[in-house]
Design an enzyme around this catalytic site. Structure first.
Site, PDB file in Angstrom:
ATOM      1  CD  GLU A  80     114.861  20.669 -52.862  1.00 14.09           C
ATOM      2  OE1 GLU A  80     115.165  21.255 -51.812  1.00 14.09           O
ATOM      3  OE2 GLU A  80     113.715  20.683 -53.358  1.00 14.09           O
ATOM      4  CB  SER A  88     112.081  21.760 -50.415  1.00 17.59           C
ATOM      5  OG  SER A  88     113.032  22.656 -50.946  1.00 17.59           O
ATOM      6  CG  ASP A 106     115.041  11.394 -50.683  1.00 19.47           C
ATOM      7  OD1 ASP A 106     115.035  12.516 -50.166  1.00 19.47           O
ATOM      8  OD2 ASP A 106     115.283  10.351 -50.027  1.00 19.47           O
ATOM      9  CD  GLN A 126     123.956  13.658 -51.968  1.00 18.78           C
ATOM     10  OE1 GLN A 126     123.262  13.747 -50.965  1.00 18.78           O
ATOM     11  NE2 GLN A 126     124.728  14.647 -52.392  1.00 18.78           N
ATOM     12  CG  ASP A 148     118.451  20.175 -47.971  1.00 17.25           C
ATOM     13  OD1 ASP A 148     119.261  19.954 -47.037  1.00 17.25           O
ATOM     14  OD2 ASP A 148     117.262  20.451 -47.781  1.00 17.25           O
ATOM     15  CG  HIS A 151     123.295  17.330 -45.096  1.00 15.65           C
ATOM     16  ND1 HIS A 151     123.100  18.199 -46.129  1.00 15.65           N
ATOM     17  CD2 HIS A 151     122.114  17.255 -44.436  1.00 15.65           C
ATOM     18  CE1 HIS A 151     121.862  18.651 -46.102  1.00 15.65           C
ATOM     19  NE2 HIS A 151     121.241  18.076 -45.087  1.00 15.65           N
TER      20      HIS A 151
END
Length: 260
Positions: A80, A88, A106, A126, A148, A151
């Site tokens: 994720e 989440s 993250d 990312q 997620d 963005h």
């Protein structure tokens, strides 16, 4: 009727609500009122969740129940992108079960403390392909990616470019919150090249790549199984196996049926 006239006619029939810049947060009561008539397990898990906070658009919940049903109960390896408060990751552990390998990434160092074993969090961007590849190597492979993260269009592209080749056949790549593809502050704009929405459109073309002469933009057509989309979210399945195209009759047509 040209495109402009058609669009104007549609708007007269179906006025567009002014959503851009609007606060679309729901109260718990409002969200409960939008639950599916027959909710699936992920939707049930979400509304029953108590623990670290998690946030999802309500219409994502049945989307996930449809898209992820084949993966539940299997020892999948999930990454994720975007941890935020950590809730989440807890939802996915409840959904996939104890045999799953679940990592989150993250850029915020505080997210390293927002996780409980056996889930894992790694800190990095990312948009850093080497970091992504190292994380997947640590995971032992990859079956499900959920983007997620920031963005931001360029970040989404870099993540896809790095992770799609590492995704196992039969795996799934999901991008959330693609409405940012229309917003300038996320490198977006209507039909702007390089956004997640345009990426998904190109993947539909790539999936049908056997029918045109130009090279595919993002992935060979043999690799793309299905492209499943809804408002602001898309799931791209990596084909488990490639079967050459062909069609077949259930019964041999008669001359009369061929003429009709």
């Amino acid at each position: 009727m040209n495109r402009s006239d058609r669009t104007a006619a549609l708007r007269r029939q179906h006025p567009k609500p002014p959503l851009y810049g609007k606060d679309l947060r729901l109260t718990r009561e409002q969200a409960e009122a939008r639950r599916s008539p027959n909710p699936g397990p992920f939707e049930e898990i979400f509304f029953a969740h108590h623990g670290r906070p998690a946030n999802k658009w309500v219409h994502y919940l049945p989307f996930y129940d449809r898209a992820l049903a084949p993966y539940r109960g299997r020892p999948i390896r999930m990454l994720e992108i975007g941890v935020m408060h950590g809730g989440s990751l807890e939802l996915w552990r409840k959904y996939f079960g104890p045999e799953a390998t679940i990592f989150g990434i993250d850029i915020n160092p505080e997210c390293a403390g927002r996780v409980d074993a056996p889930n894992q969090v790694r800190i990095g961007s990312q948009a850093d392909p080497e970091f992504l590849r190292a994380t997947v190597a640590e995971m032992g492979g990859l079956d499900f990616v959920l983007d997620d993260g920031s963005h931001i269009a360029s970040h989404q592209r870099l993540s896809f470019e790095a992770l799609w080749p590492l995704l196992a056949p039969g795996g799934l790549y999901v991008i959330e919150d693609m409405h940012t593809a229309y917003w300038e502050q996320w490198e977006g704009g209507l039909r702007r090249s390089g956004t997640a929405v345009e990426l998904v459109k190109s993947l539909v073309d790539d999936m049908n790549g056997r029918y045109f002469d130009e090279d595919e933009a993002w992935a060979p057509y043999e690799e793309i199984g299905t492209v499943f989309t809804a408002d602001s979210i898309a799931a791209i399945e990596k084909a488990a196996r490639h079967a050459p195209a062909g069609h077949v009759w259930t019964d041999k047509p008669t001359p009369a049926s061929q003429a009709g």
